[in-house]
Design a protein around this motif. Structure first.
Motif, PDB file in Angstrom:
ATOM      1  N   ALA A  88       0.829  -1.211   0.000  1.00 55.04           N
ATOM      2  CA  ALA A  88       0.000   0.000   0.000  1.00 55.04           C
ATOM      3  C   ALA A  88       0.861   1.259   0.000  1.00 55.04           C
ATOM      4  O   ALA A  88       0.562   2.234  -0.698  1.00 55.04           O
ATOM      5  CB  ALA A  88      -0.932  -0.010   1.211  1.00 55.04           C
ATOM      6  N   ALA A  89       1.940   1.233   0.750  1.00 50.86           N
ATOM      7  CA  ALA A  89       2.846   2.386   0.798  1.00 50.86           C
ATOM      8  C   ALA A  89       3.496   2.597  -0.567  1.00 50.86           C
ATOM      9  O   ALA A  89       3.563   3.726  -1.067  1.00 50.86           O
ATOM     10  CB  ALA A  89       3.904   2.175   1.880  1.00 50.86           C
ATOM     11  N   GLU A  90       3.953   1.509  -1.182  1.00 48.20           N
ATOM     12  CA  GLU A  90       4.620   1.629  -2.487  1.00 48.20           C
ATOM     13  C   GLU A  90       3.654   2.151  -3.545  1.00 48.20           C
ATOM     14  O   GLU A  90       4.008   3.022  -4.344  1.00 48.20           O
ATOM     15  CB  GLU A  90       5.190   0.276  -2.909  1.00 48.20           C
ATOM     16  N   VAL A  91       2.429   1.642  -3.547  1.00 42.15           N
ATOM     17  CA  VAL A  91       1.421   2.104  -4.507  1.00 42.15           C
ATOM     18  C   VAL A  91       1.139   3.588  -4.337  1.00 42.15           C
ATOM     19  O   VAL A  91       0.956   4.317  -5.311  1.00 42.15           O
ATOM     20  CB  VAL A  91       0.113   1.276  -4.364  1.00 42.15           C
ATOM     21  N   SER A  92       1.151   4.057  -3.091  1.00 40.91           N
ATOM     22  CA  SER A  92       0.863   5.477  -2.828  1.00 40.91           C
ATOM     23  C   SER A  92       2.089   6.366  -3.030  1.00 40.91           C
ATOM     24  O   SER A  92       1.994   7.583  -2.907  1.00 40.91           O
ATOM     25  CB  SER A  92       0.323   5.658  -1.409  1.00 40.91           C
ATOM     26  N   LYS A  94       4.809   6.370  -1.151  1.00 39.52           N
ATOM     27  CA  LYS A  94       5.328   6.795   0.152  1.00 39.52           C
ATOM     28  C   LYS A  94       6.153   5.683   0.774  1.00 39.52           C
ATOM     29  O   LYS A  94       6.028   4.516   0.406  1.00 39.52           O
ATOM     30  CB  LYS A  94       4.173   7.136   1.098  1.00 39.52           C
ATOM     31  N   SER A  95       6.970   6.066   1.757  1.00 41.41           N
ATOM     32  CA  SER A  95       7.650   5.059   2.561  1.00 41.41           C
ATOM     33  C   SER A  95       6.613   4.435   3.496  1.00 41.41           C
ATOM     34  O   SER A  95       5.532   4.998   3.707  1.00 41.41           O
ATOM     35  CB  SER A  95       8.775   5.690   3.383  1.00 41.41           C
ATOM     36  N   ILE A  96       6.952   3.290   4.058  1.00 46.41           N
ATOM     37  CA  ILE A  96       6.046   2.669   5.036  1.00 46.41           C
ATOM     38  C   ILE A  96       5.792   3.636   6.194  1.00 46.41           C
ATOM     39  O   ILE A  96       4.661   3.788   6.650  1.00 46.41           O
ATOM     40  CB  ILE A  96       6.614   1.327   5.558  1.00 46.41           C
ATOM     41  N   ASN A  97       6.837   4.315   6.637  1.00 46.89           N
ATOM     42  CA  ASN A  97       6.705   5.255   7.745  1.00 46.89           C
ATOM     43  C   ASN A  97       5.735   6.385   7.396  1.00 46.89           C
ATOM     44  O   ASN A  97       4.846   6.731   8.185  1.00 46.89           O
ATOM     45  CB  ASN A  97       8.087   5.817   8.111  1.00 46.89           C
ATOM     46  N   GLN A  98       5.892   6.989   6.223  1.00 42.44           N
ATOM     47  CA  GLN A  98       5.003   8.077   5.801  1.00 42.44           C
ATOM     48  C   GLN A  98       3.572   7.575   5.661  1.00 42.44           C
ATOM     49  O   GLN A  98       2.618   8.233   6.095  1.00 42.44           O
ATOM     50  CB  GLN A  98       5.476   8.662   4.461  1.00 42.44           C
ATOM     51  N   TRP A  99       3.407   6.406   5.043  1.00 34.05           N
ATOM     52  CA  TRP A  99       2.078   5.859   4.833  1.00 34.05           C
ATOM     53  C   TRP A  99       1.392   5.565   6.173  1.00 34.05           C
ATOM     54  O   TRP A  99       0.252   5.942   6.395  1.00 34.05           O
ATOM     55  CB  TRP A  99       2.177   4.577   3.992  1.00 34.05           C
ATOM     56  N   ALA A 100       2.119   4.892   7.080  1.00 35.20           N
ATOM     57  CA  ALA A 100       1.547   4.529   8.382  1.00 35.20           C
ATOM     58  C   ALA A 100       1.209   5.780   9.187  1.00 35.20           C
ATOM     59  O   ALA A 100       0.158   5.833   9.844  1.00 35.20           O
ATOM     60  CB  ALA A 100       2.511   3.642   9.158  1.00 35.20           C
ATOM     61  N   ALA A 101       2.067   6.794   9.137  1.00 36.49           N
ATOM     62  CA  ALA A 101       1.786   8.039   9.869  1.00 36.49           C
ATOM     63  C   ALA A 101       0.483   8.667   9.370  1.00 36.49           C
ATOM     64  O   ALA A 101      -0.340   9.125  10.159  1.00 36.49           O
ATOM     65  CB  ALA A 101       2.945   9.021   9.734  1.00 36.49           C
ATOM     66  N   VAL A 103      -2.073   7.098   7.866  1.00 31.30           N
ATOM     67  CA  VAL A 103      -3.202   6.243   8.262  1.00 31.30           C
ATOM     68  C   VAL A 103      -3.527   6.442   9.743  1.00 31.30           C
ATOM     69  O   VAL A 103      -4.691   6.570  10.122  1.00 31.30           O
ATOM     70  CB  VAL A 103      -2.896   4.762   7.943  1.00 31.30           C
ATOM     71  N   LEU A 104      -2.499   6.476  10.584  1.00 37.96           N
ATOM     72  CA  LEU A 104      -2.722   6.646  12.024  1.00 37.96           C
ATOM     73  C   LEU A 104      -3.293   8.032  12.325  1.00 37.96           C
ATOM     74  O   LEU A 104      -4.178   8.173  13.180  1.00 37.96           O
ATOM     75  CB  LEU A 104      -1.428   6.401  12.796  1.00 37.96           C
ATOM     76  N   GLU A 105      -2.802   9.054  11.636  1.00 39.22           N
ATOM     77  CA  GLU A 105      -3.351  10.400  11.848  1.00 39.22           C
ATOM     78  C   GLU A 105      -4.816  10.461  11.471  1.00 39.22           C
ATOM     79  O   GLU A 105      -5.641  10.994  12.206  1.00 39.22           O
ATOM     80  CB  GLU A 105      -2.560  11.431  11.045  1.00 39.22           C
TER      81      GLU A 105
END
Length: 111
Positions: A88-92, A94-101, A103-105
């Motif tokens: 999901a991060a790669e498709v968007s 973004k890095s995993i960190n950016q993507w997860a941040a 989603v969590l926000e």
């Protein structure tokens, strides 16, 4: 997440129907810091004063104030979820960190 933020400290706010006041408590630290007010404006002022007084007291006593969260979060998740997150991060783009941040926000503001 509904709450307040001042100088990096966060507070949870509730309404006390019996006393008809707003009460707040700083969260995410070991020390106990509470405050209250009859209006939102009073509550905001009391929160700022509580944090400022806490920081001043720590300085006077020569103690380090409890720090709020560092921003580092270690998660242990199943490998399948990790793979899905990475995809999901790669498709968007973004890095995993950016993507997860992100989603969590989004999840914390949805409450």
């Amino acid at each position: 997440m509904k709450g307040m933020n001042y100088k990096g400290y966060f507070a949870k706010v509730e309404f006390d129907a019996e006393d008809r006041i707003f009460t707040g408590r700083v969260i995410g630290i070991r020390d106990v810091i509470g405050f209250h007010g009859e209006s939102v404006a009073e509550l905001e002022t009391a929160f700022g004063e509580a944090i400022d007084n806490y920081l001043a007291a720590c300085k006077k006593l020569g103690q380090q104030p409890n720090k709020t969260y560092s921003g580092n979060l270690m998660l242990r998740i199943p490998a399948e979820i990790h793979a899905s997150v990475a995809a999901a991060a790669e498709v968007s783009g973004k890095s995993i960190n950016q993507w997860a941040a992100g989603v969590l926000e989004e999840a914390t503001h949805a409450q």
